[in-house]
Motif scaffolding. Structure first.
Motif, PDB file in Angstrom:
ATOM      1  N   ALA B 114      11.341 109.473  78.129  1.00  0.00           N
ATOM      2  CA  ALA B 114      12.683 109.779  78.630  1.00  0.00           C
ATOM      3  C   ALA B 114      13.344 108.545  79.240  1.00  0.00           C
ATOM      4  N   ASN B 115      12.535 107.680  79.854  1.00  0.00           N
ATOM      5  CA  ASN B 115      13.076 106.485  80.504  1.00  0.00           C
ATOM      6  C   ASN B 115      13.495 105.431  79.477  1.00  0.00           C
ATOM      7  N   ASN B 116      12.773 105.362  78.365  1.00  0.00           N
ATOM      8  CA  ASN B 116      13.042 104.385  77.297  1.00  0.00           C
ATOM      9  C   ASN B 116      13.264 102.969  77.820  1.00  0.00           C
ATOM     10  N   ASP B 117      12.328 102.509  78.627  1.00  0.00           N
ATOM     11  CA  ASP B 117      12.355 101.099  79.050  1.00  0.00           C
ATOM     12  C   ASP B 117      12.211 100.226  77.796  1.00  0.00           C
ATOM     13  N   PRO B 118      13.027  99.177  77.673  1.00  0.00           N
ATOM     14  CA  PRO B 118      12.953  98.355  76.458  1.00  0.00           C
ATOM     15  C   PRO B 118      11.597  97.694  76.240  1.00  0.00           C
ATOM     16  N   VAL B 133      10.300 114.389  69.242  1.00  0.00           N
ATOM     17  CA  VAL B 133      10.406 114.710  70.661  1.00  0.00           C
ATOM     18  C   VAL B 133      10.815 116.178  70.765  1.00  0.00           C
ATOM     19  N   VAL B 134       9.948 116.964  71.414  1.00  0.00           N
ATOM     20  CA  VAL B 134      10.232 118.396  71.547  1.00  0.00           C
ATOM     21  C   VAL B 134      10.820 118.639  72.936  1.00  0.00           C
ATOM     22  N   THR B 135      12.012 119.216  72.987  1.00  0.00           N
ATOM     23  CA  THR B 135      12.594 119.560  74.284  1.00  0.00           C
ATOM     24  C   THR B 135      12.627 121.084  74.385  1.00  0.00           C
ATOM     25  N   ARG B 136      13.122 121.554  75.516  1.00  0.00           N
ATOM     26  CA  ARG B 136      13.149 123.012  75.722  1.00  0.00           C
ATOM     27  C   ARG B 136      13.936 123.700  74.611  1.00  0.00           C
ATOM     28  N   ASP B 137      14.969 123.020  74.118  1.00  0.00           N
ATOM     29  CA  ASP B 137      15.889 123.699  73.207  1.00  0.00           C
ATOM     30  C   ASP B 137      15.851 123.226  71.755  1.00  0.00           C
ATOM     31  N   ARG B 138      15.277 122.062  71.488  1.00  0.00           N
ATOM     32  CA  ARG B 138      15.362 121.545  70.118  1.00  0.00           C
ATOM     33  C   ARG B 138      14.274 120.520  69.857  1.00  0.00           C
ATOM     34  N   ILE B 140      13.785 116.598  68.282  1.00  0.00           N
ATOM     35  CA  ILE B 140      14.557 115.397  67.970  1.00  0.00           C
ATOM     36  C   ILE B 140      13.642 114.373  67.300  1.00  0.00           C
ATOM     37  N   PRO B 141      13.945 113.958  66.049  1.00  0.00           N
ATOM     38  CA  PRO B 141      13.119 112.921  65.421  1.00  0.00           C
ATOM     39  C   PRO B 141      13.231 111.604  66.193  1.00  0.00           C
ATOM     40  N   GLY B 148      19.432 103.222  72.708  1.00  0.00           N
ATOM     41  CA  GLY B 148      19.835 101.942  73.292  1.00  0.00           C
ATOM     42  C   GLY B 148      19.014 101.657  74.526  1.00  0.00           C
ATOM     43  N   MET B 149      19.333 100.569  75.229  1.00  0.00           N
ATOM     44  CA  MET B 149      18.563 100.178  76.404  1.00  0.00           C
ATOM     45  C   MET B 149      18.588 101.286  77.467  1.00  0.00           C
ATOM     46  N   TYR B 150      17.451 101.860  77.762  1.00  0.00           N
ATOM     47  CA  TYR B 150      17.332 102.983  78.699  1.00  0.00           C
ATOM     48  C   TYR B 150      18.162 104.195  78.271  1.00  0.00           C
ATOM     49  N   GLU B 151      18.601 104.235  77.021  1.00  0.00           N
ATOM     50  CA  GLU B 151      19.426 105.345  76.543  1.00  0.00           C
ATOM     51  C   GLU B 151      18.649 106.151  75.511  1.00  0.00           C
ATOM     52  N   THR B 152      18.797 107.475  75.592  1.00  0.00           N
ATOM     53  CA  THR B 152      18.162 108.350  74.608  1.00  0.00           C
ATOM     54  C   THR B 152      19.152 109.438  74.187  1.00  0.00           C
ATOM     55  N   ALA B 153      18.735 110.232  73.211  1.00  0.00           N
ATOM     56  CA  ALA B 153      19.572 111.328  72.725  1.00  0.00           C
ATOM     57  C   ALA B 153      19.522 112.552  73.637  1.00  0.00           C
ATOM     58  N   LEU B 154      18.757 112.483  74.731  1.00  0.00           N
ATOM     59  CA  LEU B 154      18.668 113.625  75.648  1.00  0.00           C
ATOM     60  C   LEU B 154      20.027 113.920  76.273  1.00  0.00           C
ATOM     61  N   GLN B 155      20.363 115.184  76.335  1.00  0.00           N
ATOM     62  CA  GLN B 155      21.566 115.611  77.043  1.00  0.00           C
ATOM     63  C   GLN B 155      21.239 115.730  78.531  1.00  0.00           C
ATOM     64  N   PRO B 156      22.262 115.675  79.404  1.00  0.00           N
ATOM     65  CA  PRO B 156      21.971 115.852  80.841  1.00  0.00           C
ATOM     66  C   PRO B 156      21.226 117.166  81.078  1.00  0.00           C
TER      67      PRO B 156
END
Lengths: 156, 266
Positions: B114-118, B133-138, B140-141, B148-156
């Motif tokens: 979740a942190n996605n440190d580079p 990546v398995v989240t509560r709702d979906r 994600i490949p 991106g840097m410290y960025e992921t497809a996770l929603q808030p």
């Protein structure tokens, strides 16, 4: 808002009303007056604050006290026999001059015991590898490695 | 560290609802990055939702052709797992070399991802194995997850529950650690499976990335020699006090060859 924390420390029940932001290290030192675990770098690098949480070595400066809720903590004070003599690992550090200033020693001893829990007869290379998270600025590590090797033998 | 409200969740649903009620809440996994950032006041969440008491987030299992690792599984648990050692030994090796022993006893795979440190290790494993990546709702490949840097497809407020790794034919991971921090100056994860070859690089750029030229070369022949003529451009790589972009580009080649050698069991 203060939260109630209950846990076992060195085999005894302990509880305190604490601010959630209190670190485990501060709980031990400031609330419970167990000053054996040291605050060195305060950035989870030096390992002077190492204690065991639920049987595993952690850096108590980088753990919230509340993360130990309901858990078991063992500090350097908890390994010493009731008669005040030294634990065999502590005695080995003394016998092998495994310390100079002594500041890092409680963390070194707790890391050494964590290692022996998993690997009772480590090689010198394995000891060095496992001390990755414990920094000593005095000794150059050589005597610390010898102390842990001897401590392991003494503990059988 | 600034003050915050503390919540200890007993289930994934409870954690999600506790976080949704907060102004600026954060999930607390092992805390090995988040607490350090909070102590430096680089992060100052209004609320902390501690995931440490959620049993359903822990554990490792083999599910058909996949190795599924619960989000709150620690690095040492992955490193010591017989299931991981059997299915994907490269993953056990990677986990055994993160930070130091004490950090590995607290730090978790979900927190790291979740942190996605580079310069973190796990993103290379996820991308290099084509994990999900398995989240509560979906689901994600990994190819879509690290954005991106410290960025992921996770929603808030979206909580990772597990990582699912397809078990490859073979895989390897080699890193050149920064001698002080043990973070990867460059780390390369390679894998070969029925769906092809993957090469993922961490530490070198702003976020983990694949190297298609290396994948093509290894697809024709999975050997360190086939990487001899493949170079990685330094253009978009990191330069800092530890290493220049050109040096990192060089290290990508060296680490990739070592990772292939390891995958071949040599």
């Amino acid at each position: 808002m203060p939260v109630k924390l209950s846990l076992q420390v060195n085999g005894k029940a302990a509880s305190a009303q604490i601010e959630p932001r209190m670190l485990l290290l501060d709980l031990l030192r400031e609330e419970l007056r167990l000053t054996g675990a040291h605050q060195g770098c305060d950035t989870a690098q030096c390992g002077a604050c190492t204690v065991h949480l639920n049987g595993k070595a952690v850096k108590s400066c980088n753990v919230l006290a509340l993360q130990a809720q309901g858990g078991e903590v063992v500090t350097i004070e908890g390994i010493t026999p009731a008669d005040g003599s030294l634990h065999p690992m502590q005695a080995a550090f003394r016998d092998h001059h495994g310390l100079q200033c002594g500041f890092c020693t409680p963390g070194m001893v707790m890391s050494a015991l964590d290692l022996l829990n998993r690997n009772p007869h480590p090689t010198r290379d394995q000891i060095r590898e496992e001390l990755d998270g414990n920094l000593c600025r005095c000794t150059g590590y050589h005597n610390i490695v010898s102390a842990i090797e001897a401590g392991a033998k003494a503990m059988g | 560290m600034y003050e915050f409200e503390y919540h200890r969740a007993k289930s994934v649903d409870e954690a999600t609802s506790q976080l949704s009620g907060a102004d600026d809440g954060r999930f607390l996994a092992g805390g090995q990055t988040l607490l350090a950032a909070m102590k430096l006041r680089l992060a100052a969440p209004s609320d902390i939702v501690d995931l440490g008491g959620i049993a359903e987030l822990r554990g490792i299992r083999v599910d058909g052709g996949n190795l599924v690792v619960g989000a709150m599984t620690t690095h040492n648990e992955v490193a010591a797992s017989k299931d991981v050692a059997k299915a994907i030994p490269a993953l056990a090796h990677l986990a055994s070399d993160i930070g130091d022993r004490m950090v590995r006893n607290m730090g978790t795979i979900g927190g790291s991802v979740a942190n996605n440190d580079p310069a973190a290790d796990y993103p290379a494993a996820l991308l290099g194995l084509g994990a999900t990546v398995v989240t509560r709702d979906r689901r994600i490949p990994a190819d879509d997850f690290f954005t991106g840097m410290y960025e992921t497809a996770l929603q808030p407020g979206e909580l990772i529950t597990a990582i699912s790794f397809p078990i490859p034919k073979r895989a390897g991971y080699a890193k050149f650690p920064n001698p002080a921090s043990r973070y990867a100056l460059v780390g390369v994860f390679v894998s070969e499976s029925g769906s092809g070859v993957r090469v993922a690089v961490t530490g070198a750029g702003p976020s983990v990335f694949r190297v298609p030229d290396m994948e093509a070369a290894l697809k024709s022949s999975f050997s360190p020699e086939s990487l001899a003529k493949v170079t990685v451009p330094a253009d978009d790589l990191n330069t800092d006090m530890h290493a220049s972009a050109a040096y990192r580009a060089h290290l990508v080649g060296v680490m990739a060859k070592r990772a292939v050698t390891q995958a071949l069991g040599k």
